[in-house]
Scaffold this motif. Structure first.
Motif, short mmCIF file in Angstrom:
data_model
loop_
_atom_site.label_atom_id
_atom_site.label_comp_id
_atom_site.label_asym_id
_atom_site.label_seq_id
_atom_site.Cartn_x
_atom_site.Cartn_y
_atom_site.Cartn_z
N ASP A 210 0.86 -1.19 0.00
CA ASP A 210 0.00 0.00 0.00
C ASP A 210 0.89 1.23 0.00
O ASP A 210 2.11 1.14 0.16
CB ASP A 210 -1.01 0.00 1.15
CG ASP A 210 -0.38 0.22 2.52
OD1 ASP A 210 0.76 0.69 2.61
OD2 ASP A 210 -1.06 -0.07 3.53
N LYS A 211 0.29 2.39 -0.19
CA LYS A 211 1.06 3.62 -0.36
C LYS A 211 1.57 4.20 0.96
O LYS A 211 2.23 5.24 0.96
CB LYS A 211 0.21 4.65 -1.11
CG LYS A 211 -0.10 4.22 -2.54
CD LYS A 211 -0.96 5.22 -3.27
CE LYS A 211 -1.29 4.74 -4.68
NZ LYS A 211 -2.14 5.69 -5.43
N SER A 212 1.29 3.50 2.07
CA SER A 212 1.85 3.93 3.35
C SER A 212 3.11 3.14 3.68
O SER A 212 3.75 3.37 4.70
CB SER A 212 0.82 3.74 4.47
OG SER A 212 0.62 2.36 4.76
N SER A 248 6.08 -3.17 -7.89
CA SER A 248 4.71 -3.66 -7.81
C SER A 248 3.91 -3.45 -9.10
O SER A 248 3.93 -2.37 -9.69
CB SER A 248 3.98 -2.97 -6.66
OG SER A 248 2.61 -3.28 -6.63
N SER A 250 0.27 -2.89 -10.89
CA SER A 250 -0.84 -2.03 -10.47
C SER A 250 -1.82 -2.76 -9.57
O SER A 250 -2.30 -2.22 -8.57
CB SER A 250 -1.58 -1.48 -11.70
OG SER A 250 -0.72 -0.70 -12.50
N ILE A 253 -1.26 -3.12 -5.64
CA ILE A 253 -1.39 -1.99 -4.71
C ILE A 253 -2.82 -1.94 -4.21
O ILE A 253 -3.76 -1.81 -5.00
CB ILE A 253 -1.01 -0.67 -5.39
CG1 ILE A 253 0.44 -0.73 -5.90
CG2 ILE A 253 -1.18 0.50 -4.42
CD1 ILE A 253 0.88 0.52 -6.64
N ASP A 256 -4.77 1.65 1.63
CA ASP A 256 -3.94 1.86 2.82
C ASP A 256 -4.60 1.23 4.04
O ASP A 256 -5.80 1.40 4.27
CB ASP A 256 -3.72 3.35 3.08
CG ASP A 256 -2.78 3.99 2.07
OD1 ASP A 256 -2.25 3.24 1.23
OD2 ASP A 256 -2.60 5.22 2.12
N LEU A 271 7.86 2.92 -3.31
CA LEU A 271 7.02 1.99 -4.06
C LEU A 271 7.04 2.41 -5.53
O LEU A 271 6.74 3.54 -5.87
CB LEU A 271 5.59 2.02 -3.53
CG LEU A 271 4.57 1.10 -4.20
CD1 LEU A 271 5.00 -0.36 -4.08
CD2 LEU A 271 3.18 1.30 -3.59
N SER A 273 5.54 1.52 -9.23
CA SER A 273 4.52 0.83 -10.02
C SER A 273 4.48 1.49 -11.40
O SER A 273 5.15 2.51 -11.62
CB SER A 273 3.15 0.94 -9.33
OG SER A 273 2.61 2.24 -9.52
N ILE A 278 6.74 6.35 -5.89
CA ILE A 278 6.16 6.98 -4.71
C ILE A 278 7.15 6.91 -3.55
O ILE A 278 7.40 5.83 -3.00
CB ILE A 278 4.85 6.27 -4.29
CG1 ILE A 278 3.86 6.25 -5.44
CG2 ILE A 278 4.25 6.95 -3.06
CD1 ILE A 278 2.60 5.45 -5.14
N ILE A 280 7.97 7.19 0.23
CA ILE A 280 7.09 7.01 1.39
C ILE A 280 7.73 7.50 2.69
O ILE A 280 7.15 8.33 3.39
CB ILE A 280 6.67 5.53 1.52
CG1 ILE A 280 5.89 5.09 0.28
CG2 ILE A 280 5.84 5.31 2.78
CD1 ILE A 280 5.66 3.61 0.19
#
Length: 292
Positions: A210-212, A248, A250, A253, A256, A271, A273, A278, A280
């Protein structure tokens, strides 16, 4: 008489009190599942009679079950992924990494060897770039040193060994390519844990992210165990911590917070993708600011 009676009463009270009632309270849920570099060492071996131990065990059991359900869902999605889409995303992800300043400036890397059966993001172009002969363009200063994983047993024991060519890899019992423990001359390959210089970044696989920064592995604990040991080594030697970069597709993902975690699960710093890179963690943001 009254003294003997008092002593008897004290004994009775002590028999009523639980033997572990003087232990400190167990961590709160927020403490148990917060991201930390080091695990709460006493958690796994907590006394069975300490307050909250039963609920902790229940929580961990629930987390493991949630992970298994999520792994099953992601595996099914990966299995049904269109091959042409997979190829497009492989190319997009590798291109983003190759163009990233933090990759270009890196000198020592740890990266996984793609296993098609596991449906991992392809790393073949990245490895080819890392292993290319620096004398071809005369830029010796751009030479990179690569370490790749070798699984030693079923107890989450993994090493990262140096290779200089894809020919250094052999298939293990699971038909996964990994480095032979010795080179063609019979010399032991350099283990990154015994190297004199720090690793700049790790390229990591996984099942879901996840994006966290949460990462769901395949359940063996190999990467979390190894990364924690390396982070401890870097801290002992006063090295800058390596950047943990996850690759990753798509569909891997997810929302969050949807990935359940324990204290043993390490978050990633970056991350990558098909949609982009991204950053983090604060460490990643700092390196992005200065282009490293």
């Amino acid at each position: 008489m009254w003294r003997s009676g008092l002593r008897q009463r004290v004994k009775e009270l002590l028999m009523i009190l639980p033997p572990c009632s003087f232990l400190p309270p167990s961590p709160s849920p927020s403490q148990r599942f917060a991201f930390t570099k080091k695990p709460l060492l006493g958690l796994a071996n907590a006394s069975l009679c300490s307050p909250g131990t039963m609920s902790t065990a229940t929580n961990l059991d629930g987390i493991f079950k949630q992970k298994q359900v999520l792994r099953s869902k992601v595996r099914k999605s990966l299995k049904s992924m269109d091959p042409s889409l997979r190829s497009q995303e492989d190319d997009a992800i590798q291109s983003l990494v190759l163009e990233a300043p933090w990759f270009k400036s890196s000198q020592r890397l740890c990266a996984y060897i793609t296993c098609s059966a596991l449906r991992e993001v392809d790393t073949s172009k990245l490895l080819s770039q890392i292993l290319q002969n620096p004398t071809k363009d005369g830029s010796v200063e751009n030479a990179k040193k690569l370490y790749v994983p070798r699984v030693e047993d079923k107890n989450s024991h993994m090493r990262m060994l140096n290779i200089s060519s894809m020919d250094d890899l052999i298939a293990n019992s699971m038909d996964i390519l990994e480095p032979a423990p010795v080179d063609q001359h019979g010399n032991a390959r350099e283990d990154v844990m015994q190297a004199n210089d720090p690793v700049d970044l790790f390229l990591l696989p996984g099942l879901a992210f996840d994006k966290s920064g949460r990462r769901l592995g395949r359940g063996g604990g190999y990467y979390d165990t190894f990364l924690r040991k390396y982070q401890e080594l870097a801290e002992e030697r006063d090295w800058r911590q390596p950047l943990l970069v996850a690759l990753s597709y798509s569909l891997q993902i997810i929302d969050d917070g949807a990935i359940p975690v324990t204290l043993n699960d390490l978050p990633v710093d970056v991350l990558v993708s098909p949609a982009g890179v991204i950053p983090i963690s604060q460490a990643a943001l700092n390196r992005f600011d200065i282009g490293l």
